[in-house]
Design a protein around this motif. Structure first.
Motif, PDB file in Angstrom:
ATOM      1  N   ALA A   6       7.198  -6.318   0.451  1.00  0.00           N
ATOM      2  CA  ALA A   6       7.437  -5.331   0.053  1.00  0.00           C
ATOM      3  C   ALA A   6       8.629  -4.611   0.120  1.00  0.00           C
ATOM      4  O   ALA A   6      10.316  -4.403  -0.188  1.00  0.00           O
TER       5      ALA A   6
ATOM      6  N   ILE B  94       4.147  -2.337  -7.227  1.00  0.00           N
ATOM      7  CA  ILE B  94       4.466  -3.925  -6.583  1.00  0.00           C
ATOM      8  C   ILE B  94       3.460  -4.943  -7.079  1.00  0.00           C
ATOM      9  O   ILE B  94       1.984  -4.781  -6.681  1.00  0.00           O
ATOM     10  N   GLU B  95       4.137  -6.619  -7.580  1.00  0.00           N
ATOM     11  CA  GLU B  95       3.004  -7.090  -7.648  1.00  0.00           C
ATOM     12  C   GLU B  95       2.919  -8.528  -7.222  1.00  0.00           C
ATOM     13  O   GLU B  95       4.512  -8.728  -6.308  1.00  0.00           O
TER      14      GLU B  95
ATOM     15  N   PRO C  95       2.814  -9.147  -4.071  1.00  0.00           N
ATOM     16  CA  PRO C  95       3.729  -9.481  -2.476  1.00  0.00           C
ATOM     17  C   PRO C  95       2.853 -10.071  -1.359  1.00  0.00           C
ATOM     18  O   PRO C  95       1.808 -10.213  -1.684  1.00  0.00           O
TER      19      PRO C  95
ATOM     20  N   ASP D 210       2.874  -8.919   1.872  1.00  0.00           N
ATOM     21  CA  ASP D 210       2.748  -7.795   2.039  1.00  0.00           C
ATOM     22  C   ASP D 210       3.387  -6.562   1.154  1.00  0.00           C
ATOM     23  O   ASP D 210       3.968  -7.110   1.304  1.00  0.00           O
ATOM     24  N   GLY D 211       3.007  -5.616   0.738  1.00  0.00           N
ATOM     25  CA  GLY D 211       3.114  -4.623   0.008  1.00  0.00           C
ATOM     26  C   GLY D 211       4.386  -3.597   0.964  1.00  0.00           C
ATOM     27  O   GLY D 211       5.318  -3.184   0.584  1.00  0.00           O
TER      28      GLY D 211
ATOM     29  N   ILE E 217      -0.562  -1.704  -6.051  1.00  0.00           N
ATOM     30  CA  ILE E 217      -0.667  -3.201  -5.357  1.00  0.00           C
ATOM     31  C   ILE E 217      -1.077  -3.414  -6.154  1.00  0.00           C
ATOM     32  O   ILE E 217      -1.957  -3.954  -6.025  1.00  0.00           O
TER      33      ILE E 217
ATOM     34  N   HIS F  26      -2.731  -8.849  -5.071  1.00  0.00           N
ATOM     35  CA  HIS F  26      -1.871  -8.864  -4.325  1.00  0.00           C
ATOM     36  C   HIS F  26      -2.216 -10.101  -3.222  1.00  0.00           C
ATOM     37  O   HIS F  26      -3.543 -10.301  -3.274  1.00  0.00           O
TER      38      HIS F  26
ATOM     39  N   ALA G  77      -1.911  -5.269   1.659  1.00  0.00           N
ATOM     40  CA  ALA G  77      -0.808  -4.230   0.437  1.00  0.00           C
ATOM     41  C   ALA G  77      -0.016  -3.519   2.085  1.00  0.00           C
ATOM     42  O   ALA G  77       0.779  -3.124   1.503  1.00  0.00           O
TER      43      ALA G  77
ATOM     44  N   VAL H 192      -5.106  -0.015  -5.654  1.00  0.00           N
ATOM     45  CA  VAL H 192      -5.019  -1.840  -4.834  1.00  0.00           C
ATOM     46  C   VAL H 192      -5.267  -2.549  -5.048  1.00  0.00           C
ATOM     47  O   VAL H 192      -6.675  -1.887  -5.434  1.00  0.00           O
TER      48      VAL H 192
END
Length: 760
Positions: A346, A367-368, A370, A372-373, A390, A393, A397, A426
């Motif tokens: 992301a 971040i939702e 992804p 990879d975060g 995050i 996932h 993350a 996370v």
């Protein structure tokens, strides 16, 4: 003097003389020149034209200084028109169509309150004020259909539609209403948009300040290559500043091969967002070459407002090349972003080695879903001073990759730095949270990881440097480790839900040795296949220690080990130079346990006042462990008895009633004072009020059945010897009775042949 005046007059007249352009009519048409013969400035009057008639379909028009022309016919179609140093006003309700023409003008003003249909318009040092409609038709030309150079100004107060390629160079564009641009907008100087710009192609800002106070929208087209909005020319002279809204939606790269589909690219320039940017649905059939915001070369990104991104196969924000300065002072929300290759998270910082750059978050990033975060590589740093969350996932993350060439300093690798006031949350993952490999994850703030779906994997990998608080809650079963990393812990780390911790040796030997000088708590085992040291001021709590026996696992501080050695294996390897509290006592039987310090065996159960416990085993190197104290509170304010470190004896006091834990306090090497729980509940001294002699069994003080509490008196109890007991009370020779207070009624008999201690 007269000569100078004549020269000045000459240049003054020269300044106001019109610049004559060579005007000609293509394809055999007739050139009409406006003369204003009638003197009313009206387009509709034949006398105002050199051919004494109004221009027609195949004709060309020339309007020169000092004329001011009013276009007053309902509709007119001409081939070409040139305006030079003059003024042209298009009346409301009228339409002027130039189907194969060009405006070429200098020091000219055109004001449109009607409608102009055109193929292309170019000019230098002129002004176009549009209060009506500008409509591009017959897009026969591949060059710019709206081009402004010199000191030109386009002011749009109504609408621009059609398919114009727009160019500004040394000119200004002020858009107050609607500009529907379906081709490229190329900017070489300042542009101010206060209205709406809509299109399906690109905005290329090569120089100057593009200030958007209104709305910019690009959507619904198949794209070939490059960015939708490009900012690039020079670092200090090119900027897109958004105080309105920018929307980029539904871009499809199709199957056009190795191309990049980019929402906004910043290279040699600045992107400053003070309000709202929305980027969504960027896809490509063949490769994951899609990016929401791409930072490259020498660029600056500063978000002070809100940025929302969703459904982008590649990174939401990607930084590459060198000298990237990216700062988030607002809010960024990404949903289903960064679903491509491993370095396309992301937020992906993927510069090559020795090219410094980074991203600083000072406020909030969500971040939702992804892949990879956050991804960092080489000299890249992600520094978090705010909150990063995050959720749900799919993979990693936080991931940091490393280059394969030999590296000189470990801090040249990518880093995620969670600063003092930073928070990383996370939640609900199925794969590792942090995978830093040979790079650093630094936490000085709050790291919260809640991953109930993580199975058969590791929550945190890499090099973990903690100066803040870590709280990890993971799946209670099928989990390898909650942490498998080189851990440098200075403060507090908690791992719950039966999670294990592992200090792995697969990392580079150039990295520092892992250690703890803060507090580590985990409900699972603690493994190490690398040298690990619990420092003198460190505290660790876990269920069982494991080492491969070839690495040093050393305790110089305080360890509390729950349920040790239940498996009966011999993998335990621990050298204790500090204090180990072993709740089962099994650690001493392990051949891999070397006790040079203090071992406390505590078995929670019922303890009463005056009990003497022999739970302490002292090693040979305890000179720096001193001043033991026993209390019922961790702060050390409520004494609970005494103990002797050399003999291992603990004598409980008369004030432990109601306490659920006893704490042992020591002065440790390095000037640290530690408090460790050594006894768990229940602790009882409920009989301390009164214990009355009955003599029901015999005359012996030391027989419990002779007392009302069925307990031999202890030093916290009040003892009564009544006059009606079945037998007299005798403390026989060689024995000592204890009580807090003693009351003997009239006629009662207490015979002391040994000793009695009252009031201890």
């Amino acid at each position: 003097m007269m000569k100078n005046l004549l020269i000045a007059l000459f240049f003054t007249l020269l300044h106001y003389m019109p610049v004559t352009l060579t005007a000609q009519c293509s394809m055999g048409g007739t050139l009409f020149t406006f003369t204003n013969g009638k003197g009313d400035s009206l387009w509709s009057q034949a006398d105002n034209w050199d051919h004494m008639q109004v221009p027609g379909v195949n004709d060309c028009v020339l309007i020169e200084s000092p004329h001011s022309v009013i276009f007053d016919v309902t509709s007119a179609i001409i081939r070409e028109m040139t305006v030079n140093g003059a003024e042209l006003s298009i009346n409301p309700g009228t339409t002027l169509s130039i189907f194969d023409g060009v405006f070429e003008q200098s020091e000219t003003t055109i004001e449109n309150t009607g409608e102009i249909s055109f193929t292309y318009i170019t000019g230098t040092d002129w002004q176009l004020v549009n209060n009506g409609k500008l409509h591009s038709v017959f897009p026969l030309h591949t060059s710019h259909t709206l081009a402004f150079t010199g000191n030109s100004v386009l002011v749009n107060n109504d609408s621009i539609t059609g398919l114009p390629n727009m160019l500004w160079s040394g000119s200004e564009f002020i858009n107050a209403e609607d500009a529907f641009i379906h081709a490229q907008i190329e900017v070489h100087d300042d542009v101010q948009n206060m209205g709406t710009i809509k299109g399906a192609w690109t905005l290329d800002i090569q120089r100057g300040l593009f200030e958007n106070k209104g709305s910019i929208s690009f959507s619904n087209f198949t794209y070939t290559d490059g960015p939708v909005i490009h900012i690039g020319g020079c670092p200090d002279c090119t900027e897109l500043r958004n105080t309105g809204s920018i929307s980029i939606r539904n871009l499809d790269g199709g199957s056009s091969g190795q191309v990049e589909i980019i929402g906004i690219r910043v290279g040699l320039g600045k992107l400053v967002n003070e309000n709202y940017i929305y980027i969504s649905n960027i896809t490509h059939e063949s490769v994951f070459k899609t990016v929401g915001i791409h930072l490259t070369r020498v660029s600056e990104f500063n978000n002070k407002g809100d940025i929302s991104m969703n459904h982008i196969q590649g990174p939401g924000i990607r930084s590459v090349a060198t000298h990237i300065n990216a700062v988030n002072n607002g809010s960024i929300h990404m949903d289903s972003v960064g679903l491509g290759n491993e370095d396309e998270a992301a937020i992906a910082l993927v510069q090559e080695a020795n090219l410094a750059g980074g991203f600083t978050n000072n406020h909030f990033i969500l971040i939702e879903e992804p892949r990879d975060g956050i991804f960092t590589r080489s000299d890249q740093e992600f520094i978090n001073n705010g909150t990063v969350r995050i959720l749900d996932h799919l993979d990693i993350a936080v991931r940091s990759a490393y280059i394969t060439t030999p590296y000189v300093k470990y801090h040249q690798e990518g880093r995620f730095v969670n600063q003092t006031f930073g928070t990383l949350d996370v939640i609900n993952l199925t794969q590792p949270v942090i995978n830093a490999l040979d790079t650093w994850f630094e936490n000085s703030g709050q790291l919260t990881i809640n991953i109930p779906n993580l199975a058969n994997n590791t929550a945190i990998k890499g090099v973990m440097i903690n100066h803040g608080d870590i709280d990890v809650s993971v799946a209670p079963s099928n989990l390898r480790n909650s942490l498998a990393a080189k851990l440098l812990n200075y403060t507090s780390a908690t791992f719950t839900s039966n999670s294990n911790m592992a200090i792995d040796s697969f990392h580079s030997n150039t990295l520092p040795k892992p250690f703890n000088e803060g507090s580590i708590t985990t409900t699972g085992h603690f493994y190490t296949t690398d040298d690990f040291e619990n420092m003198a001021c460190g505290y660790m709590e876990f269920s069982e220690p494991y080492s491969n026996g070839t690495n040093d696992f050393t305790n110089n501080g305080l360890m509390r080990i729950e349920d040790c050695c239940d498996s009966g294996n011999n993998f335990v390897f621990l050298e204790n130079n500090g204090i180990v509290v072993d709740t089962t006592g099994d650690l001493l039987a392990e051949p891999g346990f070397i006790n040079n310090g203090v071992h406390i065996d505590t078995d929670p159960g019922m303890y009463s006042c005056g009990d003497i416990l022999t739970q302490i085993t002292q090693g040979p190197n305890t000179a720096n462990i001193s001043d033991p104290m026993l209390t019922t509170d961790a702060a050390g304010t409520n004494p609970a008895g005494t103990f002797d470190l050399s003999t291992g004896e603990i004598i409980l006091g008369n004030n432990i009633d109601g306490a659920d834990t006893l704490f042992a306090h020591f002065n440790m090497p390095g000037g640290c004072t530690t408090a460790v729980a050594i006894l768990g509940s229940p602790l009882s001294c409920a009989a301390c009020a009164t214990n009355t002699w009955t003599g029901n069994t015999s005359t012996d003080w030391h027989q419990a059945s002779n007392w009302s509490l069925n307990q031999i008196p202890v030093n916290c109890q009040h003892v009564i010897i009544p006059d009606n007991a079945a037998n007299n009370c005798i403390i026989s020779n060689g024995n000592t009775g204890e009580c807090s207070t003693l009351e003997t009624e009239t006629g009662a008999v207490l015979e002391v042949d040994g000793e009695i201690n009252v009031g201890n």
